[in-house]
Design a protein around this motif. Structure first.
Motif, short mmCIF file in Angstrom:
data_model
loop_
_atom_site.label_atom_id
_atom_site.label_comp_id
_atom_site.label_asym_id
_atom_site.label_seq_id
_atom_site.Cartn_x
_atom_site.Cartn_y
_atom_site.Cartn_z
N GLY A 160 0.86 -1.27 0.27
CA GLY A 160 0.01 -0.03 0.16
C GLY A 160 1.00 1.45 0.04
N PRO A 161 0.24 2.39 0.14
CA PRO A 161 0.95 3.64 -0.02
C PRO A 161 2.04 3.72 1.20
N LEU A 162 3.31 4.12 0.67
CA LEU A 162 4.38 4.25 1.69
C LEU A 162 4.92 5.57 1.61
N SER A 163 4.99 6.52 0.69
CA SER A 163 5.27 7.93 0.82
C SER A 163 6.63 7.87 1.38
N GLY A 164 6.90 8.74 2.41
CA GLY A 164 8.33 8.88 2.90
C GLY A 164 9.10 7.61 3.32
N ALA A 165 8.46 6.57 3.70
CA ALA A 165 8.93 5.36 4.08
C ALA A 165 9.47 4.47 2.93
N LEU A 166 9.16 4.90 1.65
CA LEU A 166 9.37 3.83 0.44
C LEU A 166 10.86 3.75 0.13
N GLY A 167 11.50 4.78 0.02
CA GLY A 167 12.81 4.73 -0.23
C GLY A 167 13.69 3.94 0.85
N VAL A 168 13.47 4.14 2.26
CA VAL A 168 14.25 3.42 3.23
C VAL A 168 13.91 2.02 3.20
N LEU A 169 12.56 1.68 2.83
CA LEU A 169 12.23 0.11 2.79
C LEU A 169 12.88 -0.33 1.56
N GLN A 170 13.12 0.44 0.41
CA GLN A 170 13.91 -0.15 -0.70
C GLN A 170 15.20 -0.42 -0.26
#
Length: 337
Positions: free
Chosen positions: A277-287
């Motif tokens: 689902g939507p991750l916004s600012g968390a996306l890059g660190v999760l990547q």
């Protein structure tokens, strides 16, 4: 560095910065290895029980998520003792947080209170939560980290930008280590802003110079080799140092990257937002966490993480490579304590 400039171009003479710890507070995911899919059915993080406790009182939801993820990451990096006390060099450890909507519920609540009852109606306990840097502040306070402390909140690339900022702090000698947190909470306000159900998501990674990690016996999971934020994907890839000569074994994409044909079709692609689902600012660190799992798994090739695209003001591209000492056949993916 402006918001649209190249954030980092690969420099062979720069100090190598590696990932030494990873922690998650993410429903449906038990360890960072699970980010490669499929998601597990047990051992998952439960916000109902995982965000309670005395030290989490009087804190907004995003800060509580971030504190949980940061605690797991510092433990994973070997930087806390049995009492969860930080054992590294606190004076030179930075905290960099990526969040676009982390405390928007607190801000909305405060403005509603002012409109209804005036400033005298505000609670002294709730007012600090309206600061844009409150999450980074709580992480620093909890572990007594006195290095640089900042929040990146510039849209879809903010998670990748936060990693670049933390790396640059270390390369420049402003910090000897950094805790990078990507966090977004699930609440009604965030869901209204996004136009869809929001996701509780927090991930933290610990970055250190490779030589410092080696001196204390820490195990590097990945090396952050190049990063750029540019007007489009093609320019970002060139500036980040992605070339056809260096194979990319995994491309971590967002919606725009999933449709792109810039890389060979044979490259494996994972869209974390399609799964979580939507991750916004968390996306890059999760990547970044997923990249570490891939590099430890024995798979070949480097990892590319991208975010942004034509519908946004820029595209970010992060290149991660394996640390030479990693021997995937004998290393296991990290587990939460």
């Amino acid at each position: 560095m402006s918001a649209t400039s190249t954030a980092h171009m690969r420099n062979p003479n720069a100090r190598e910065v590696v990932v030494t710890g990873i922690g998650l507070a993410l429903p449906g995911v038990a360890t960072y290895g699970d980010l490669l899919g499929p998601l597990p059915g047990e051992g998952i993080f439960d916000p109902a029980t995982g965000l309670s406790g005395r030290e989490l009182r009087h804190k907004d939801r995003a800060s509580r998520l971030a504190l949980r993820a940061a605690g797991f990451a510092l433990h994973d990096a070997g930087l806390t003792d049995a009492d969860a006390t930080f054992t590294g060099v606190a004076d030179s450890t930075a905290v960099v947080v990526s969040t676009n909507l982390g405390n928007v519920d607190s801000v909305c609540e405060a403005t509603d209170t002012i409109a209804r009852a005036g400033v005298m109606g505000l609670s002294p306990l709730g007012l600090p939560q309206t600061s844009s840097n409150v999450i980074a502040g709580w992480v620093a306070i909890r572990y007594r980290l006195r290095g640089p402390n900042l929040t990146v909140c510039n849209g879809v690339t903010s998670g990748l930008d936060a990693l670049s900022w933390a790396r640059n702090l270390i390369v420049a000698g402003r910090a000897e280590a950094a805790v990078v947190v990507g966090v977004e909470p699930a609440n009604d306000v965030v869901t209204k802003v996004l136009g869809e159900q929001s996701t509780d998501a927090a991930v933290a990674v610990v970055l250190e110079p490779a030589d410092a990690a080696a001196s204390r016996g820490a195990r590097p999971r990945a090396t952050i080799t190049g990063y750029a934020r540019a007007r489009n994907l093609a320019a970002a890839l060139v500036s980040a140092g992605v070339t056809e000569e260096e194979s990319v074994g995994l491309w971590l994409v967002d919606e725009a990257g999933a449709r792109s044909g810039h890389l060979l079709a044979a490259t494996r692609r994972i869209d974390l937002e399609a799964q979580l689902g939507p991750l916004s600012g968390a996306l890059g660190v999760l990547q970044c966490a997923a990249a570490a799992a891939h590099l430890e798994s024995g798979a070949t090739g480097n990892v590319l993480a991208t975010a942004g695209g034509p519908r946004h003001d820029a595209t970010g591209a992060l290149l991660l490579t394996p640390w030479p000492a990693i021997r995937p056949s004998t290393q296991e993916r990290g587990q939460h304590p």
